[in-house]
Design a protein around this motif. Structure first.
Motif, PDB file in Angstrom:
ATOM      1  N   ASP A 146       0.831  -1.201   0.000  1.00  0.00           N
ATOM      2  CA  ASP A 146       0.000   0.000   0.000  1.00  0.00           C
ATOM      3  C   ASP A 146       0.869   1.256   0.000  1.00  0.00           C
ATOM      4  O   ASP A 146       0.621   2.206  -0.745  1.00  0.00           O
ATOM      5  CB  ASP A 146      -0.917   0.025   1.221  1.00  0.00           C
ATOM      6  N   TYR A 147       1.871   1.254   0.861  1.00  0.00           N
ATOM      7  CA  TYR A 147       2.720   2.431   0.988  1.00  0.00           C
ATOM      8  C   TYR A 147       3.579   2.612  -0.255  1.00  0.00           C
ATOM      9  O   TYR A 147       3.792   3.733  -0.729  1.00  0.00           O
ATOM     10  CB  TYR A 147       3.578   2.322   2.249  1.00  0.00           C
ATOM     11  N   TYR A 148       4.091   1.528  -0.795  1.00  0.00           N
ATOM     12  CA  TYR A 148       4.863   1.563  -2.034  1.00  0.00           C
ATOM     13  C   TYR A 148       4.021   2.124  -3.176  1.00  0.00           C
ATOM     14  O   TYR A 148       4.477   2.966  -3.959  1.00  0.00           O
ATOM     15  CB  TYR A 148       5.345   0.143  -2.361  1.00  0.00           C
ATOM     16  N   THR A 149       2.778   1.692  -3.274  1.00  0.00           N
ATOM     17  CA  THR A 149       1.918   2.045  -4.398  1.00  0.00           C
ATOM     18  C   THR A 149       1.435   3.486  -4.324  1.00  0.00           C
ATOM     19  O   THR A 149       1.336   4.167  -5.354  1.00  0.00           O
ATOM     20  CB  THR A 149       0.705   1.101  -4.452  1.00  0.00           C
ATOM     21  N   ASN A 150       1.144   4.003  -3.136  1.00  0.00           N
ATOM     22  CA  ASN A 150       0.413   5.262  -3.012  1.00  0.00           C
ATOM     23  C   ASN A 150       1.207   6.441  -2.472  1.00  0.00           C
ATOM     24  O   ASN A 150       0.771   7.588  -2.624  1.00  0.00           O
ATOM     25  CB  ASN A 150      -0.812   5.045  -2.112  1.00  0.00           C
ATOM     26  N   SER A 151       2.337   6.208  -1.802  1.00  0.00           N
ATOM     27  CA  SER A 151       2.998   7.292  -1.078  1.00  0.00           C
ATOM     28  C   SER A 151       3.823   8.219  -1.958  1.00  0.00           C
ATOM     29  O   SER A 151       4.111   9.359  -1.568  1.00  0.00           O
ATOM     30  CB  SER A 151       3.919   6.710   0.001  1.00  0.00           C
ATOM     31  N   GLY A 152       4.253   7.753  -3.123  1.00  0.00           N
ATOM     32  CA  GLY A 152       5.097   8.562  -3.992  1.00  0.00           C
ATOM     33  C   GLY A 152       6.584   8.360  -3.808  1.00  0.00           C
ATOM     34  O   GLY A 152       7.384   8.871  -4.609  1.00  0.00           O
ATOM     35  N   TRP A 153       7.003   7.609  -2.804  1.00  0.00           N
ATOM     36  CA  TRP A 153       8.441   7.459  -2.559  1.00  0.00           C
ATOM     37  C   TRP A 153       9.186   6.776  -3.707  1.00  0.00           C
ATOM     38  O   TRP A 153      10.320   7.172  -4.023  1.00  0.00           O
ATOM     39  CB  TRP A 153       8.683   6.745  -1.232  1.00  0.00           C
ATOM     40  N   PRO A 154       8.636   5.772  -4.385  1.00  0.00           N
ATOM     41  CA  PRO A 154       9.378   5.184  -5.509  1.00  0.00           C
ATOM     42  C   PRO A 154       9.701   6.189  -6.619  1.00  0.00           C
ATOM     43  O   PRO A 154      10.748   6.093  -7.269  1.00  0.00           O
ATOM     44  CB  PRO A 154       8.445   4.072  -6.006  1.00  0.00           C
ATOM     45  N   LYS A 155       8.798   7.161  -6.855  1.00  0.00           N
ATOM     46  CA  LYS A 155       9.055   8.176  -7.883  1.00  0.00           C
ATOM     47  C   LYS A 155      10.344   8.926  -7.584  1.00  0.00           C
ATOM     48  O   LYS A 155      11.172   9.149  -8.485  1.00  0.00           O
ATOM     49  CB  LYS A 155       7.874   9.151  -7.952  1.00  0.00           C
ATOM     50  N   TYR A 156      10.521   9.314  -6.319  1.00  0.00           N
ATOM     51  CA  TYR A 156      11.705  10.101  -5.979  1.00  0.00           C
ATOM     52  C   TYR A 156      12.943   9.227  -5.820  1.00  0.00           C
ATOM     53  O   TYR A 156      14.066   9.714  -6.015  1.00  0.00           O
ATOM     54  CB  TYR A 156      11.417  10.946  -4.736  1.00  0.00           C
ATOM     55  N   ALA A 157      12.750   7.945  -5.513  1.00  0.00           N
ATOM     56  CA  ALA A 157      13.884   7.022  -5.532  1.00  0.00           C
ATOM     57  C   ALA A 157      14.473   6.950  -6.936  1.00  0.00           C
ATOM     58  O   ALA A 157      15.690   6.958  -7.122  1.00  0.00           O
ATOM     59  CB  ALA A 157      13.437   5.639  -5.055  1.00  0.00           C
ATOM     60  N   ASP A 158      13.580   6.913  -7.958  1.00  0.00           N
ATOM     61  CA  ASP A 158      14.047   6.905  -9.345  1.00  0.00           C
ATOM     62  C   ASP A 158      14.658   8.242  -9.739  1.00  0.00           C
ATOM     63  O   ASP A 158      15.698   8.295 -10.421  1.00  0.00           O
ATOM     64  CB  ASP A 158      12.873   6.602 -10.289  1.00  0.00           C
ATOM     65  N   LEU A 159      14.018   9.333  -9.339  1.00  0.00           N
ATOM     66  CA  LEU A 159      14.445  10.668  -9.761  1.00  0.00           C
ATOM     67  C   LEU A 159      15.736  11.098  -9.083  1.00  0.00           C
ATOM     68  O   LEU A 159      16.645  11.657  -9.734  1.00  0.00           O
ATOM     69  CB  LEU A 159      13.327  11.675  -9.463  1.00  0.00           C
ATOM     70  N   TRP A 160      15.826  10.851  -7.776  1.00  0.00           N
ATOM     71  CA  TRP A 160      16.956  11.354  -6.993  1.00  0.00           C
ATOM     72  C   TRP A 160      17.968  10.273  -6.623  1.00  0.00           C
ATOM     73  O   TRP A 160      18.982  10.583  -6.009  1.00  0.00           O
ATOM     74  CB  TRP A 160      16.435  12.033  -5.726  1.00  0.00           C
ATOM     75  N   LYS A 161      17.677   9.021  -6.936  1.00  0.00           N
ATOM     76  CA  LYS A 161      18.587   7.900  -6.757  1.00  0.00           C
ATOM     77  C   LYS A 161      18.863   7.571  -5.290  1.00  0.00           C
ATOM     78  O   LYS A 161      19.872   7.965  -4.711  1.00  0.00           O
ATOM     79  CB  LYS A 161      19.917   8.145  -7.493  1.00  0.00           C
ATOM     80  N   PHE A 162      17.938   6.851  -4.695  1.00  0.00           N
ATOM     81  CA  PHE A 162      18.145   6.288  -3.370  1.00  0.00           C
ATOM     82  C   PHE A 162      17.298   5.030  -3.249  1.00  0.00           C
ATOM     83  O   PHE A 162      16.417   4.778  -4.087  1.00  0.00           O
ATOM     84  CB  PHE A 162      17.787   7.293  -2.261  1.00  0.00           C
ATOM     85  N   ALA A 163      17.568   4.213  -2.257  1.00  0.00           N
ATOM     86  CA  ALA A 163      16.818   2.984  -2.015  1.00  0.00           C
ATOM     87  C   ALA A 163      15.772   3.240  -0.933  1.00  0.00           C
ATOM     88  O   ALA A 163      15.949   4.110  -0.062  1.00  0.00           O
ATOM     89  CB  ALA A 163      17.754   1.866  -1.578  1.00  0.00           C
ATOM     90  N   VAL A 164      14.675   2.484  -0.983  1.00  0.00           N
ATOM     91  CA  VAL A 164      13.612   2.591   0.019  1.00  0.00           C
ATOM     92  C   VAL A 164      13.319   1.206   0.581  1.00  0.00           C
ATOM     93  O   VAL A 164      13.148   0.243  -0.169  1.00  0.00           O
ATOM     94  CB  VAL A 164      12.305   3.159  -0.580  1.00  0.00           C
ATOM     95  N   VAL A 165      13.262   1.109   1.889  1.00  0.00           N
ATOM     96  CA  VAL A 165      12.851  -0.110   2.583  1.00  0.00           C
ATOM     97  C   VAL A 165      11.459   0.115   3.163  1.00  0.00           C
ATOM     98  O   VAL A 165      11.215   1.147   3.807  1.00  0.00           O
ATOM     99  CB  VAL A 165      13.846  -0.481   3.697  1.00  0.00           C
ATOM    100  N   PHE A 166      10.562  -0.830   2.926  1.00  0.00           N
ATOM    101  CA  PHE A 166       9.197  -0.751   3.431  1.00  0.00           C
ATOM    102  C   PHE A 166       8.981  -1.884   4.444  1.00  0.00           C
ATOM    103  O   PHE A 166       8.604  -3.002   4.068  1.00  0.00           O
ATOM    104  CB  PHE A 166       8.198  -0.902   2.285  1.00  0.00           C
ATOM    105  N   PRO A 167       9.240  -1.655   5.729  1.00  0.00           N
ATOM    106  CA  PRO A 167       8.942  -2.692   6.728  1.00  0.00           C
ATOM    107  C   PRO A 167       7.444  -2.961   6.792  1.00  0.00           C
ATOM    108  O   PRO A 167       6.623  -2.066   6.534  1.00  0.00           O
ATOM    109  CB  PRO A 167       9.450  -2.076   8.038  1.00  0.00           C
ATOM    110  N   GLN A 168       7.095  -4.166   7.152  1.00  0.00           N
ATOM    111  CA  GLN A 168       5.681  -4.518   7.272  1.00  0.00           C
ATOM    112  C   GLN A 168       5.440  -5.326   8.535  1.00  0.00           C
ATOM    113  O   GLN A 168       6.149  -6.294   8.800  1.00  0.00           O
ATOM    114  CB  GLN A 168       5.223  -5.328   6.059  1.00  0.00           C
ATOM    115  N   THR A 169       4.454  -4.885   9.300  1.00  0.00           N
ATOM    116  CA  THR A 169       3.977  -5.691  10.416  1.00  0.00           C
ATOM    117  C   THR A 169       2.658  -6.341   9.999  1.00  0.00           C
ATOM    118  O   THR A 169       2.068  -5.971   8.984  1.00  0.00           O
ATOM    119  CB  THR A 169       3.804  -4.852  11.690  1.00  0.00           C
ATOM    120  N   THR A 170       2.213  -7.318  10.734  1.00  0.00           N
ATOM    121  CA  THR A 170       1.013  -8.059  10.371  1.00  0.00           C
ATOM    122  C   THR A 170       0.145  -8.280  11.601  1.00  0.00           C
ATOM    123  O   THR A 170       0.501  -7.899  12.725  1.00  0.00           O
ATOM    124  CB  THR A 170       1.379  -9.429   9.774  1.00  0.00           C
TER     125      THR A 170
END
Length: 491
Positions: free
Chosen positions: A83-107
């Motif tokens: 959900d966070y990957y899809t909707n938050s916008g962080w992947p766009k800026y990872a591509d644009l500005w070049k950084f990695a993103v970790v999305f921890p998940q609890t259940t």
């Protein structure tokens, strides 16, 4: 049975009345799912001993260079990493500005509503539970991508925001910055029973007392401290705006700076940004107050550099918080804590004419601008290639607030100008008026409370104490925007 296993079983059956942030509100979204990898999102196993029983997902651009930054992004209750990957916008800026993103998940194995345990000392303190698992993910990603350990950042929504604040307090030696969206101050609650009270109104502590909670996270640590962005909707009745005030008090105290902003400006989406500079003049703490927004992460779908994300449950169309947070951290190649947009605000914004259905504007040119974004009541309504614009389709006899920002050739939007008000001709001239006690105005949704005081929705004018002994008249114009009009306005 081992005590840790017994404790987790007890947490699963705990009453939803005292579960983490947004337990009652988010229960309509549905149970968290296993988060199948989507697009570039990949699950990582074997990242450490994982004492918090979390799952690790990550995204990185294929051409990520060594020494790039690393961002940790924490979802809210009932949500997933996907959900966070899809909707938050962080992947766009990872591509644009070049950084990695970790999305921890609890259940739900950890919490019945899949909330991070921001209220549990066994989960949110240094070396314990979920906090320790997240730091293990940081170390794994640093090794995997060759990330710069001096540029690791953490952000989160709601319960993820509460855990973000706790991580910044417990691991200031790991995180260079944080961003708390609709979240809680560090160590606001230390039990499930106390969690609900934090949501609706945190303890009435002084800045020094709030700051002491951070300093207790790693006794003896003297800095540098993380730079912290705080995002809050003024109409959030799940995590009340008083939490943003407590967060500001907490982190300005940690930095040893006052609670009076060094500067304040207006951004898209009815957003007011207040900047608190450190001793060297760099922003250390920034607050983003979004007028009229409820509980969620602010996004702004679109193709521009400052537009991101997609709307969904608790991803609300307002302003791209990920963009402004990334700029604040310096992920856009600027200096850490830079917080400035590439082009200055246009000057001389003027209303040059009005009709019953339109308003015309003009402003001074900005060097380097290829176009200009025009905002009506905080929402972009058009772009102009010249220094003039006419907005149409308006209601008669209604006041509209306009701002404008320069846009460079890459699509980056500069600083937003000062606002002007245009009132269309005709109509009743001013909008509906409502006279009531402060208590009744809040109950009717025309105002909100923060720290025991009442503020008009939209204008944020202070109406006095939250009680039935203070009465004001509010004028609504445009819809959802209220100003105090105690004289000359008949209810």
């Amino acid at each position: 049975m081992r005590p840790s296993i017994l404790r987790r079983l007890l947490r699963r059956v705990a009453s939803t009345a005292v579960l983490g942030v947004v337990a009652a509100t988010l229960s309509t979204v549905g149970a968290a799912q296993p988060a199948a990898a989507a697009g570039g999102l990949q699950q990582v196993t074997g990242f450490g001993t994982n004492p918090g029983n979390l799952q690790m997902y990550e995204y990185a651009p294929v051409d990520l260079p060594a020494g790039a930054p690393l961002v940790i992004a924490l979802h809210g209750c009932t949500q997933t990493a996907n959900d966070y990957y899809t909707n938050s916008g962080w992947p766009k800026y990872a591509d644009l500005w070049k950084f990695a993103v970790v999305f921890p998940q609890t259940t739900s194995a950890n919490n019945a509503l899949s909330c991070f345990g921001w209220f549990d000392p066994a989960e949110d303190t240094r070396g314990k539970g979920e906090a320790a698992s997240i730091v293990q993910m940081v170390e794994h990603a640093k090794q995997q991508y060759g990330s710069d350990g001096r540029r690791v950042y953490v952000t989160g929504l709601s319960a993820g925001g509460g855990m973000t604040a706790d991580l910044l307090a417990a691991y200031p030696d790991v995180f260079a910055g944080g961003s708390v969206a609709s979240g809680l101050p560090a160590q606001c609650a230390t039990s499930q029973a106390a969690a609900s009270g934090c949501q609706t109104g945190p303890q009435k502590l002084t800045p020094a007392q709030w700051g002491a909670k951070v300093r207790a996270g790693l006794p003896g640590y003297t800095g540098p401290w993380p730079r912290v962005a705080i995002w809050q909707g003024t109409s959030d009745y799940t995590v009340y705006p008083a939490n943003a005030t407590a967060l500001r008090d907490q982190w300005t105290d940690v930095w040893g700076i006052g609670q009076t902003p060094s500067s304040t400006d207006t951004l898209p989406g009815n957003t007011t940004r207040s900047v608190y500079n450190d001793a060297s003049g760099k922003p250390a703490v920034e607050t983003y107050s979004i007028s009229g927004m409820g509980h969620g992460l602010a996004v702004s779908p679109g193709s521009g550099t400052d537009r991101c994300g997609s709307t969904a449950a608790y991803f609300l169309n307002s302003i791209c918080s990920s963009y402004y947070t990334g700029v604040f951290w310096g992920l856009d190649q600027g200096a850490p804590g830079g917080g400035e947009n590439p082009l200055p605000a246009p000057s001389g914004l003027t209303v040059t004419g009005v009709t019953g259905t339109g308003a015309s504007l003009s402003w001074s040119a900005v060097t380097g601008a290829s176009s200009y974004a025009v905002y009506r009541n905080g929402t972009e309504v058009g772009r102009a290639t010249s220094t003039a614009f006419t907005d149409t389709g308006l209601s008669a006899g209604t006041a509209y607030r306009y701002t404008v920002a320069a846009v460079d050739g890459s699509g980056a939007v500069g600083t937003v100008s000062a606002a002007v008000t245009a009132t269309t001709t005709g109509g009743t001239g001013g909008g509906a008026c409502y006279t009531a006690t402060n208590y009744a105005q809040v109950a009717a949704g025309r105002a909100h409370t923060t720290g025991g005081y009442v503020y008009a929705n939209g204008s944020e004018q202070n109406m006095g104490l939250y009680n039935v002994f203070v009465t004001h008249t509010l004028r609504e114009s445009p819809a959802g925007y209220f100003v105090i009009a105690d004289t000359g306005c008949t209810a």
